[in-house]
Design a protein around this motif. Structure first.
Motif, PDB file in Angstrom:
ATOM      1  N   LYS A 287       0.819  -1.213   0.000  1.00 57.00           N
ATOM      2  CA  LYS A 287       0.000   0.000   0.000  1.00 57.00           C
ATOM      3  C   LYS A 287       0.855   1.266   0.000  1.00 57.00           C
ATOM      4  CE  LYS A 287      -3.863   2.144   2.456  1.00 57.00           C
ATOM      5  NZ  LYS A 287      -4.803   2.034   3.609  1.00 57.00           N
ATOM      6  N   GLU A 288       2.008   1.206   0.690  1.00 60.76           N
ATOM      7  CA  GLU A 288       2.851   2.393   0.808  1.00 60.76           C
ATOM      8  C   GLU A 288       3.453   2.820  -0.527  1.00 60.76           C
ATOM      9  OE1 GLU A 288       3.104  -0.341   2.563  1.00 60.76           O
ATOM     10  OE2 GLU A 288       2.341   0.288   4.531  1.00 60.76           O
ATOM     11  N   THR A 289       3.722   1.844  -1.405  1.00 63.97           N
ATOM     12  CA  THR A 289       4.377   2.144  -2.682  1.00 63.97           C
ATOM     13  C   THR A 289       3.456   1.957  -3.892  1.00 63.97           C
ATOM     14  OG1 THR A 289       5.178  -0.141  -2.894  1.00 63.97           O
ATOM     15  CG2 THR A 289       6.609   1.444  -1.751  1.00 63.97           C
ATOM     16  N   ASN A 290       2.250   1.413  -3.644  1.00 59.76           N
ATOM     17  CA  ASN A 290       1.312   1.103  -4.729  1.00 59.76           C
ATOM     18  C   ASN A 290       1.925   0.156  -5.767  1.00 59.76           C
ATOM     19  OD1 ASN A 290       0.390   4.253  -4.034  1.00 59.76           O
ATOM     20  ND2 ASN A 290      -1.267   2.769  -4.286  1.00 59.76           N
ATOM     21  N   ARG A 291       2.771  -0.740  -5.286  1.00 59.36           N
ATOM     22  CA  ARG A 291       3.376  -1.751  -6.149  1.00 59.36           C
ATOM     23  C   ARG A 291       2.753  -3.104  -5.863  1.00 59.36           C
ATOM     24  NH1 ARG A 291       8.317  -3.120  -5.289  1.00 59.36           N
ATOM     25  NH2 ARG A 291       8.934  -3.540  -7.441  1.00 59.36           N
ATOM     26  N   ALA A 292       2.737  -3.936  -6.883  1.00 54.79           N
ATOM     27  CA  ALA A 292       2.171  -5.277  -6.737  1.00 54.79           C
ATOM     28  C   ALA A 292       3.173  -6.316  -7.223  1.00 54.79           C
ATOM     29  CB  ALA A 292       0.876  -5.409  -7.532  1.00 54.79           C
ATOM     30  N   GLY A 293       3.131  -7.459  -6.592  1.00 56.74           N
ATOM     31  CA  GLY A 293       3.898  -8.620  -7.044  1.00 56.74           C
ATOM     32  C   GLY A 293       2.931  -9.665  -7.563  1.00 56.74           C
ATOM     33  N   LEU A 294       3.212 -10.207  -8.727  1.00 63.50           N
ATOM     34  CA  LEU A 294       2.341 -11.190  -9.361  1.00 63.50           C
ATOM     35  C   LEU A 294       3.028 -12.542  -9.376  1.00 63.50           C
ATOM     36  CD1 LEU A 294       1.410  -9.021 -12.499  1.00 63.50           C
ATOM     37  CD2 LEU A 294       0.544  -8.826 -10.145  1.00 63.50           C
TER      38      LEU A 294
ATOM     39  N   THR B 278      -5.251  -1.442  -5.083  1.00 62.16           N
ATOM     40  CA  THR B 278      -5.708  -2.315  -4.011  1.00 62.16           C
ATOM     41  C   THR B 278      -5.150  -3.718  -4.195  1.00 62.16           C
ATOM     42  OG1 THR B 278      -7.683  -3.051  -5.215  1.00 62.16           O
ATOM     43  CG2 THR B 278      -7.914  -1.071  -3.838  1.00 62.16           C
ATOM     44  N   ASN B 279      -5.309  -4.528  -3.155  1.00 57.37           N
ATOM     45  CA  ASN B 279      -4.884  -5.928  -3.241  1.00 57.37           C
ATOM     46  C   ASN B 279      -5.728  -6.688  -4.263  1.00 57.37           C
ATOM     47  OD1 ASN B 279      -3.206  -8.177  -1.969  1.00 57.37           O
ATOM     48  ND2 ASN B 279      -5.287  -9.011  -1.828  1.00 57.37           N
ATOM     49  N   ASN B 280      -7.033  -6.358  -4.341  1.00 57.70           N
ATOM     50  CA  ASN B 280      -7.880  -7.027  -5.327  1.00 57.70           C
ATOM     51  C   ASN B 280      -7.408  -6.740  -6.752  1.00 57.70           C
ATOM     52  OD1 ASN B 280      -9.572  -8.300  -3.528  1.00 57.70           O
ATOM     53  ND2 ASN B 280     -11.146  -6.721  -3.571  1.00 57.70           N
ATOM     54  N   GLU B 281      -6.951  -5.506  -6.988  1.00 54.54           N
ATOM     55  CA  GLU B 281      -6.437  -5.190  -8.321  1.00 54.54           C
ATOM     56  C   GLU B 281      -5.174  -5.997  -8.608  1.00 54.54           C
ATOM     57  OE1 GLU B 281      -5.430  -1.416 -11.254  1.00 54.54           O
ATOM     58  OE2 GLU B 281      -5.526  -1.085  -9.078  1.00 54.54           O
ATOM     59  N   ALA B 282      -4.347  -6.191  -7.582  1.00 58.78           N
ATOM     60  CA  ALA B 282      -3.147  -7.011  -7.747  1.00 58.78           C
ATOM     61  C   ALA B 282      -3.522  -8.451  -8.102  1.00 58.78           C
ATOM     62  CB  ALA B 282      -2.314  -6.981  -6.466  1.00 58.78           C
ATOM     63  N   GLU B 283      -4.598  -8.959  -7.515  1.00 65.26           N
ATOM     64  CA  GLU B 283      -5.053 -10.319  -7.827  1.00 65.26           C
ATOM     65  C   GLU B 283      -5.520 -10.410  -9.285  1.00 65.26           C
ATOM     66  OE1 GLU B 283      -4.959 -13.009  -6.040  1.00 65.26           O
ATOM     67  OE2 GLU B 283      -4.823 -12.405  -3.931  1.00 65.26           O
ATOM     68  N   TYR B 284      -6.251  -9.393  -9.739  1.00 63.48           N
ATOM     69  CA  TYR B 284      -6.687  -9.378 -11.134  1.00 63.48           C
ATOM     70  C   TYR B 284      -5.484  -9.310 -12.081  1.00 63.48           C
ATOM     71  CZ  TYR B 284     -11.745  -8.993 -10.595  1.00 63.48           C
ATOM     72  OH  TYR B 284     -13.072  -9.263 -10.333  1.00 63.48           O
ATOM     73  N   ALA B 285      -4.511  -8.469 -11.725  1.00 64.96           N
ATOM     74  CA  ALA B 285      -3.314  -8.355 -12.553  1.00 64.96           C
ATOM     75  C   ALA B 285      -2.568  -9.683 -12.606  1.00 64.96           C
ATOM     76  CB  ALA B 285      -2.406  -7.251 -12.012  1.00 64.96           C
ATOM     77  N   ALA B 286      -2.533 -10.415 -11.486  1.00 67.49           N
ATOM     78  CA  ALA B 286      -1.874 -11.721 -11.452  1.00 67.49           C
ATOM     79  C   ALA B 286      -2.591 -12.713 -12.354  1.00 67.49           C
ATOM     80  CB  ALA B 286      -1.820 -12.243 -10.018  1.00 67.49           C
ATOM     81  N   PHE B 287      -3.907 -12.670 -12.344  1.00 69.26           N
ATOM     82  CA  PHE B 287      -4.681 -13.571 -13.205  1.00 69.26           C
ATOM     83  C   PHE B 287      -4.390 -13.269 -14.672  1.00 69.26           C
ATOM     84  CE2 PHE B 287      -8.160 -15.354 -15.504  1.00 69.26           C
ATOM     85  CZ  PHE B 287      -8.609 -16.430 -14.760  1.00 69.26           C
ATOM     86  N   TYR B 288      -4.384 -11.993 -15.025  1.00 62.60           N
ATOM     87  CA  TYR B 288      -4.116 -11.611 -16.409  1.00 62.60           C
ATOM     88  C   TYR B 288      -2.693 -11.999 -16.806  1.00 62.60           C
ATOM     89  CZ  TYR B 288      -4.192  -8.792 -20.655  1.00 62.60           C
ATOM     90  OH  TYR B 288      -4.146  -8.377 -21.974  1.00 62.60           O
ATOM     91  N   TYR B 289      -1.775 -11.895 -15.869  1.00 60.38           N
ATOM     92  CA  TYR B 289      -0.386 -12.305 -16.104  1.00 60.38           C
ATOM     93  C   TYR B 289      -0.322 -13.779 -16.485  1.00 60.38           C
ATOM     94  CZ  TYR B 289       4.488 -13.382 -14.803  1.00 60.38           C
ATOM     95  OH  TYR B 289       5.799 -13.816 -14.777  1.00 60.38           O
ATOM     96  N   THR B 290      -1.099 -14.631 -15.797  1.00 58.95           N
ATOM     97  CA  THR B 290      -1.089 -16.058 -16.131  1.00 58.95           C
ATOM     98  C   THR B 290      -1.625 -16.298 -17.539  1.00 58.95           C
ATOM     99  OG1 THR B 290      -3.307 -16.572 -15.248  1.00 58.95           O
ATOM    100  CG2 THR B 290      -1.476 -16.636 -13.698  1.00 58.95           C
ATOM    101  N   LEU B 291      -2.626 -15.517 -17.950  1.00 59.03           N
ATOM    102  CA  LEU B 291      -3.170 -15.680 -19.299  1.00 59.03           C
ATOM    103  C   LEU B 291      -2.122 -15.364 -20.361  1.00 59.03           C
ATOM    104  CD1 LEU B 291      -6.755 -14.137 -18.938  1.00 59.03           C
ATOM    105  CD2 LEU B 291      -6.147 -16.557 -19.075  1.00 59.03           C
TER     106      LEU B 291
END
Length: 218
Positions: free
Chosen positions: A84-91, A117-130
């Protein structure tokens, strides 16, 4: 790809009886069909794949040879981590599949900036797998997607509404990609403990450790 066999058998002096098998691997489905066919006691032997397409025994045998070297029997684990502090996500993504007679596992991760948000990170992770599946050449197959975010999975299934505009944009991108690849998704919610490998990969991505490894497994 798994197949279900339907056939009819006519006992002496009685009407035909309809039988349906369980879902079988392609190898077992072909072996079973050949044995039923050789018995000379069955008729209207038909195969159905998980996409709902019907096939004859001859067609299934030809199809199996044609797709043997294509990735199939795909199972995907995904997870997104968020700072949250950096608005970065790991996929994080762990993908199991068969190719020819061999089984493989891919472990991969990536970091992405400007997440909300964390939910957006989850969506990004799903798209990454595709995107990984697309690079592998996965298409027109059923694929199982497993994650520990029930909210994301239920929204992907259409069972829960999604009101956030940015998440709806991810939903649209995912649906477009799934349609383009011809994938029939199955969504399975799992515990965090069952998803710990994808979670670890997401954490490693946030820590700056990028991974992409394809391994043959027994």
């Amino acid at each position: 790809m798994k197949y279900r066999i339907e056939w009819k058998y006519q006992p002496k002096g009685n009407e035909k009886v309809h039988f349906t098998s369980d879902w079988l691997s392609s190898e077992l489905a072909i072996q079973t069909g050949e044995e039923l066919d050789k018995s000379g006691k069955v008729s209207e032997l038909t195969y159905y794949d998980e996409m709902g397409t019907s096939w004859t025994l001859k067609e299934i045998k030809k199809l199996t040879v044609e797709i043997e070297e294509d990735p199939h029997e795909v199972t995907v684990y995904f997870d997104g981590g968020f700072h949250k502090e950096t608005n970065r996500a790991g996929l994080g993504a762990v993908i199991f599949f068969r190719q020819g007679k061999k089984k493989y596992r891919i472990r991969a991760n990536e970091h992405i900036d400007q997440m909300d948000t964390n939910n957006e990170a989850e969506y990004a992770a799903f798209y990454y797998t595709l995107n990984i599946l697309e690079d592998l050449g996965v298409h027109h197959l059923p694929c199982e997607f497993k994650g520990d975010s029930q909210v994301v999975l239920k929204q992907l299934e259409g069972e829960w509404p999604c009101y956030e505009e940015n998440l709806n944009r991810w939903l649209d991108r995912i649906e477009e990609k799934i349609k383009a690849l011809g994938i029939q998704p199955r969504y399975t919610a799992i515990s965090r403990n069952e998803n710990k490998e994808a979670d670890k990969l997401a954490t490693q991505a946030l820590d700056g450790k990028e991974i992409f490894a394809k391994t043959q497994i027994l």
